[in-house]
Design a protein around this motif. Structure first.
Motif, PDB file in Angstrom:
ATOM      1  N   GLY A 235     -15.218  32.451  31.247  1.00 30.72           N
ATOM      2  CA  GLY A 235     -16.533  32.574  30.621  1.00 30.72           C
ATOM      3  C   GLY A 235     -16.456  32.356  29.122  1.00 30.72           C
ATOM      4  N   TYR A 236     -15.409  32.889  28.533  1.00 27.90           N
ATOM      5  CA  TYR A 236     -15.178  32.751  27.093  1.00 27.90           C
ATOM      6  C   TYR A 236     -14.995  31.287  26.706  1.00 27.90           C
ATOM      7  CZ  TYR A 236     -14.094  35.520  22.963  1.00 27.90           C
ATOM      8  OH  TYR A 236     -14.162  36.160  21.760  1.00 27.90           O
ATOM      9  N   LEU A 237     -14.199  30.569  27.518  1.00 24.02           N
ATOM     10  CA  LEU A 237     -13.982  29.141  27.270  1.00 24.02           C
ATOM     11  C   LEU A 237     -15.288  28.359  27.367  1.00 24.02           C
ATOM     12  CD1 LEU A 237     -10.618  28.395  29.120  1.00 24.02           C
ATOM     13  CD2 LEU A 237     -11.089  28.077  26.682  1.00 24.02           C
ATOM     14  N   ALA A 238     -16.099  28.705  28.358  1.00 28.39           N
ATOM     15  CA  ALA A 238     -17.387  28.029  28.537  1.00 28.39           C
ATOM     16  C   ALA A 238     -18.301  28.263  27.327  1.00 28.39           C
ATOM     17  CB  ALA A 238     -18.068  28.526  29.811  1.00 28.39           C
ATOM     18  N   ILE A 239     -18.232  29.470  26.747  1.00 28.33           N
ATOM     19  CA  ILE A 239     -19.029  29.782  25.548  1.00 28.33           C
ATOM     20  C   ILE A 239     -18.527  28.962  24.359  1.00 28.33           C
ATOM     21  CG2 ILE A 239     -19.507  31.586  23.838  1.00 28.33           C
ATOM     22  CD1 ILE A 239     -19.436  33.595  26.239  1.00 28.33           C
ATOM     23  N   THR A 240     -17.199  28.886  24.206  1.00 30.86           N
ATOM     24  CA  THR A 240     -16.607  28.149  23.091  1.00 30.86           C
ATOM     25  C   THR A 240     -16.889  26.655  23.180  1.00 30.86           C
ATOM     26  OG1 THR A 240     -14.756  29.672  23.449  1.00 30.86           O
ATOM     27  CG2 THR A 240     -14.502  28.101  21.698  1.00 30.86           C
ATOM     28  N   LEU A 241     -16.911  26.132  24.410  1.00 34.76           N
ATOM     29  CA  LEU A 241     -17.133  24.693  24.621  1.00 34.76           C
ATOM     30  C   LEU A 241     -18.595  24.385  24.940  1.00 34.76           C
ATOM     31  CD1 LEU A 241     -13.977  24.036  26.845  1.00 34.76           C
ATOM     32  CD2 LEU A 241     -14.228  23.508  24.413  1.00 34.76           C
ATOM     33  N   GLU A 242     -19.482  25.228  24.412  1.00 38.99           N
ATOM     34  CA  GLU A 242     -20.921  25.095  24.693  1.00 38.99           C
ATOM     35  C   GLU A 242     -21.434  23.681  24.436  1.00 38.99           C
ATOM     36  OE1 GLU A 242     -25.142  27.014  23.043  1.00 38.99           O
ATOM     37  OE2 GLU A 242     -23.277  27.301  21.939  1.00 38.99           O
ATOM     38  N   HIS A 243     -21.051  23.094  23.294  1.00 43.82           N
ATOM     39  CA  HIS A 243     -21.575  21.770  22.924  1.00 43.82           C
ATOM     40  C   HIS A 243     -20.981  20.665  23.792  1.00 43.82           C
ATOM     41  CE1 HIS A 243     -23.639  23.446  19.487  1.00 43.82           C
ATOM     42  NE2 HIS A 243     -22.538  24.085  19.138  1.00 43.82           N
ATOM     43  N   ASN A 244     -19.731  20.821  24.196  1.00 40.68           N
ATOM     44  CA  ASN A 244     -19.101  19.816  25.061  1.00 40.68           C
ATOM     45  C   ASN A 244     -19.676  19.855  26.467  1.00 40.68           C
ATOM     46  OD1 ASN A 244     -17.034  21.045  23.036  1.00 40.68           O
ATOM     47  ND2 ASN A 244     -16.282  18.968  23.382  1.00 40.68           N
ATOM     48  N   LEU A 245     -19.903  21.077  26.976  1.00 36.72           N
ATOM     49  CA  LEU A 245     -20.417  21.237  28.342  1.00 36.72           C
ATOM     50  C   LEU A 245     -21.922  21.032  28.426  1.00 36.72           C
ATOM     51  CD1 LEU A 245     -18.425  24.463  29.370  1.00 36.72           C
ATOM     52  CD2 LEU A 245     -17.921  22.105  30.043  1.00 36.72           C
ATOM     53  N   LYS A 246     -22.585  21.027  27.253  1.00 37.94           N
ATOM     54  CA  LYS A 246     -24.065  20.937  27.202  1.00 37.94           C
ATOM     55  C   LYS A 246     -24.697  22.054  28.040  1.00 37.94           C
ATOM     56  CE  LYS A 246     -24.378  16.431  25.490  1.00 37.94           C
ATOM     57  NZ  LYS A 246     -23.159  16.522  24.719  1.00 37.94           N
ATOM     58  N   LEU A 247     -24.105  23.249  27.914  1.00 36.96           N
ATOM     59  CA  LEU A 247     -24.561  24.415  28.673  1.00 36.96           C
ATOM     60  C   LEU A 247     -24.795  25.563  27.693  1.00 36.96           C
ATOM     61  CD1 LEU A 247     -24.847  25.343  31.737  1.00 36.96           C
ATOM     62  CD2 LEU A 247     -22.592  26.368  31.433  1.00 36.96           C
ATOM     63  N   ASP A 248     -26.007  26.064  27.642  1.00 32.80           N
ATOM     64  CA  ASP A 248     -26.317  27.156  26.709  1.00 32.80           C
ATOM     65  C   ASP A 248     -25.377  28.326  26.949  1.00 32.80           C
ATOM     66  OD1 ASP A 248     -27.656  29.543  25.512  1.00 32.80           O
ATOM     67  OD2 ASP A 248     -29.178  28.055  25.028  1.00 32.80           O
ATOM     68  N   LYS A 249     -24.841  28.893  25.862  1.00 29.27           N
ATOM     69  CA  LYS A 249     -23.811  29.928  25.981  1.00 29.27           C
ATOM     70  C   LYS A 249     -24.313  31.215  26.648  1.00 29.27           C
ATOM     71  CE  LYS A 249     -24.526  31.499  21.207  1.00 29.27           C
ATOM     72  NZ  LYS A 249     -23.892  31.643  19.883  1.00 29.27           N
ATOM     73  N   LEU A 250     -25.642  31.414  26.736  1.00 22.02           N
ATOM     74  CA  LEU A 250     -26.146  32.630  27.386  1.00 22.02           C
ATOM     75  C   LEU A 250     -25.829  32.597  28.890  1.00 22.02           C
ATOM     76  CD1 LEU A 250     -29.014  32.704  29.252  1.00 22.02           C
ATOM     77  CD2 LEU A 250     -29.886  31.691  27.173  1.00 22.02           C
TER      78      LEU A 250
END
Length: 466
Positions: free
Chosen positions: A12-27
């Motif tokens: 989950g932490y990685l997904a938050i950090t890579l928010e812009h790469n994944l194009k997924l809002d960190k919430l």
């Protein structure tokens, strides 16, 4: 089961950090992480041998011998405890955000633009750096950055010139937010968590934060980017609310009143913030009538405020609140609480303190190395500082106003300036000006690093005075 929970948290932490790469809002990963972590805690409760009591900051003796029903009851109580602590922060932020939006509704921040009378780049740099430092301490660093870049866009028309100013605004805003209990989300967390008091926070951190802003600004003022004058265009004076200045001073004064209210009543800060919001909202409702009776003469302005919401500035302001940010804080704080409840953070803190050597012998952190706290600051530039501070609340057990907490506030608050994705102020500036990550890394990061080191050194030298 503990390993699975840690893996879920790290993913989950990685997904938050890579928010812009994944194009997924960190919430989204934050909320998933929270729900899954607590679900795994509840499902595997019989497999855990320890449980951490946050209210007493110690492990519960004999947890493994408790029956299943008692363990589940303990999970519910702990969940409710952490939800209450998290809600205090979120309600406080909602109140502060609404007051700022009400000020903006009345064009209150346009009053600040009138302070800038010069065209010299060096003078403008210092004006905006000082404004960012002061404003962020009052209305928080994120909001101060939004306000000042919005004003900057009206003064400096050339984007290539403007992003240099924006970079220094990020450093100054983060430095200003560190010494105020309402200047940064992480500092607010420490304040509400009864780790720091307002007066001691100012005593410990005002000088380090000031130097953290002033030294990079001074160095930058000698760079070629800040030589000469800006190409300013004469703008027509646009109509604005006659109450703009009044609402600016009222709103800022109401936010500043919150720490005073807490000192007098000893009630949680969100109570004072709700009182301040109620007072500001009352004046906003009164002034809005006169605002629209005037603006109705101007057809263009009247069209901007059609249909329902414009009759209530409070409703209009609430509709602009950054709810994704609020939900992100909910998710990340509650996910960290799951790790804390299992004693994972407590054990990690012990391991960290044993593995990292002490920097000198004259330390006042009760066994915690200065290097640990500085690494937390560097870490906040790479990953979000909110979970880092939330983790430190579970890792360390020092009491109210121990200097460790003030150093944590400084490191987490100012360390994020070293990368543009390292702070809320940086992320919003990146979005508003489309600043390239690598441009910031090359041009601004070294200035932020110098400020961080100078501020940290100043803290280490001056802490013995308090």
């Amino acid at each position: 089961m503990e390993s699975v929970i840690i893996i879920v948290f790290v993913m989950g932490y990685l997904a938050i950090t890579l928010e812009h790469n994944l194009k997924l809002d960190k919430l989204i990963p934050a909320l998933i992480m929270m729900a899954v972590c607590w679900a795994l805690v509840a499902l595997g409760i019989d497999n855990f041998t320890q449980w951490f009591d946050s209210s007493k900051h110690s492990l519960i003796e004999g947890f493994g011998s408790l029956v299943h029903e008692d363990k589940l009851h303990l999970v519910e109580e702990t969940l409710l405890h952490h939800l209450g602590k998290t809600a205090e922060i979120l309600v406080f932020l909602l109140g502060a955000m609404t007051i700022v939006e009400i000020i903006d509704y009345f064009d209150g921040f346009s009053t600040i633009k009138s302070f800038v009378k010069t065209k010299k780049k060096k003078s403008i740099l210092w004006i905006f750096a000082i404004l960012a430092f002061v404003l962020s301490a009052i209305i928080d660093n994120l909001t101060a950055t939004i306000v000042l870049i919005s004003i900057l866009q009206k003064i400096v028309k050339n984007r290539d010139e403007r992003i240099w100013f924006a970079g220094l605004i990020i450093i100054a805003a983060n430095a200003g937010g560190a010494w105020s209990p309402i200047g940064d989300v992480t500092t607010t967390m420490l304040w509400i968590g009864k780790k720091v008091t307002t007066l001691k926070l100012i005593e410990y951190l005002l000088l380090p934060s000031l130097l953290c802003m002033a030294v990079p600004t001074l160095i930058a003022s000698f760079l070629p980017a800040f030589k000469g004058e800006i190409d300013a265009e004469e703008e027509k004076e646009t109509s604005k609310s006659p109450h703009s200045a009044r609402m600016l001073y009222l709103g800022l004064g109401a936010i500043v009143f919150v720490p005073i209210f807490k000192t007098i009543t000893h009630l949680p800060p969100y109570v004072g913030m709700m009182l301040s919001l109620a007072v500001v909202a009352t004046f906003a409702e009164i002034y809005s009538k006169s605002k629209f009776s005037i603006s109705s003469v101007d057809g263009e302005e009247a069209d901007e405020h059609t249909a329902g919401a414009h009759h209530s500035p409070v409703h209009a302001s609430l509709s602009k609140i950054e709810m994704p940010s609020i939900l992100f804080f909910l998710g990340i704080l509650m996910a960290v609480a799951a790790l804390e409840s299992l004693g994972i953070l407590f054990n990690f803190a012990s391991t960290l303190q044993e593995s990292i050597p002490m920097m000198g012998t004259e330390l006042h952190h009760e066994g915690v190395s200065d290097l640990v706290i500085m690494l937390l600051g560097v870490g906040s530039a790479i990953i979000d500082n909110v979970p880092l501070v939330a983790a430190s609340l579970g890792m360390f057990s020092q009491g109210l106003d121990n200097e460790l907490w003030h150093f944590v506030a400084f490191s987490a608050g100012t360390g994020g300036s070293m990368l543009i994705i390292g702070s809320a102020a940086g992320v919003v500036a990146m979005g508003m000006e489309k600043i390239d990550f690598f441009w910031y890394l090359k041009k601004i990061s070294w200035l932020a690093l110098i400020g961080f080191i100078v501020g940290s050194a100043t803290f280490m030298i001056t802490r013995t005075m308090f």
